[in-house]
Design an enzyme around this catalytic site. Sequence first.
Site, short mmCIF file in Angstrom:
data_model
loop_
_atom_site.label_atom_id
_atom_site.label_comp_id
_atom_site.label_asym_id
_atom_site.label_seq_id
_atom_site.Cartn_x
_atom_site.Cartn_y
_atom_site.Cartn_z
N ASN A 1 0.86 -1.18 0.00
CA ASN A 1 0.00 0.00 0.00
C ASN A 1 0.90 1.23 0.00
O ASN A 1 1.53 1.54 1.01
CB ASN A 1 -0.89 -0.05 1.26
CG ASN A 1 -1.70 1.22 1.44
OD1 ASN A 1 -1.80 2.05 0.53
ND2 ASN A 1 -2.30 1.38 2.61
N GLY B 1 2.45 2.19 10.80
CA GLY B 1 3.39 3.30 10.63
C GLY B 1 4.10 3.68 11.91
O GLY B 1 4.72 4.74 12.00
N SER C 1 3.40 -2.17 10.26
CA SER C 1 4.86 -2.18 10.43
C SER C 1 5.50 -3.51 10.05
O SER C 1 6.43 -3.99 10.71
CB SER C 1 5.24 -1.80 11.87
OG SER C 1 4.81 -0.48 12.14
P1 PGA Z 1 2.85 0.29 7.64
O1 PGA Z 1 1.37 0.47 6.98
O2 PGA Z 1 3.42 -0.98 7.07
O3 PGA Z 1 3.61 1.51 7.21
O4 PGA Z 1 2.65 0.20 9.11
C1 PGA Z 1 0.53 -0.63 6.82
C2 PGA Z 1 -0.78 -0.16 6.23
O5 PGA Z 1 -1.23 0.94 6.55
O6 PGA Z 1 -1.41 -0.88 5.43
#
Ligand code: PGA
Length: 246
Positions: A6, A171, A208
Amino acid sequence: MIIAGNWKMNLAPAAAKTLVAEFLKRYEPAEKREVILFPPALAFEATAEALRGRGDIRVGLQNIYWEESGAYTGEISAAMAAAAGAAFCLVGHSERRHIFGETIDDTRRKASAVAAAGMTPLLCVGETLAERQDNRAETIVQRQLEPVLDELASRDAKALAIAYEPVWAIGTGETASPADAAGMHAHIRALLAARPAFAHAPILYGGSVKPTNAAELLSQPEVGGVLVGGASLDAAAFAAICVGAP
Ligand code: PGA
């Protein structure tokens, strides 16, 4: 096994092409592994073009609006996304719910429109930290899931994928422990068991995910893939996640 990336609000068309080219240098098609990229809508075509000839990698949209067409400035319909070649659409991502105020009913309508357009909704569900600390994580996920399942069943839809993404792990660098992820995935699978059309829908984990934790998460029971945000913007890291997937 599904490895989804994503890209969120990153990568204009030229940068998207560069990232895909770098990724393709590092990732060969592999049996039983499906890669799905979710570029911003503006870079959808450039991404699909850069992937030409790689049928193992599909492209989806991050969001649609449920009306078919008309005076909805700034929006894109599911029919438009499908006509452009999108196979999947994210629905209910926590950033949509928490930053843009999307309600459970909005996700129900969006999932319905995605299914009606012949695409697969990738429905994101997950609890906040406060909800987890309150021991309400399973109830919250059930509440986010069931109206969408009812809606899709009423439309006789067959295709669905789910991503469990605890809000506190997105995130933040925090990841659910493999045991916590497995626990929630088992809960979701039990909810799906009562719905024959979706009993075997893949359940992805997101939040993450990085090359260092992906393989362990992917080896948990009922973890059928990962939805990767930040690390999907780095071709080497995303390829390492894909290549290392069991
Ligand atoms: P992240 O986002 O891997 O940066 O934590 C995952 C997501 O929002 O699908």
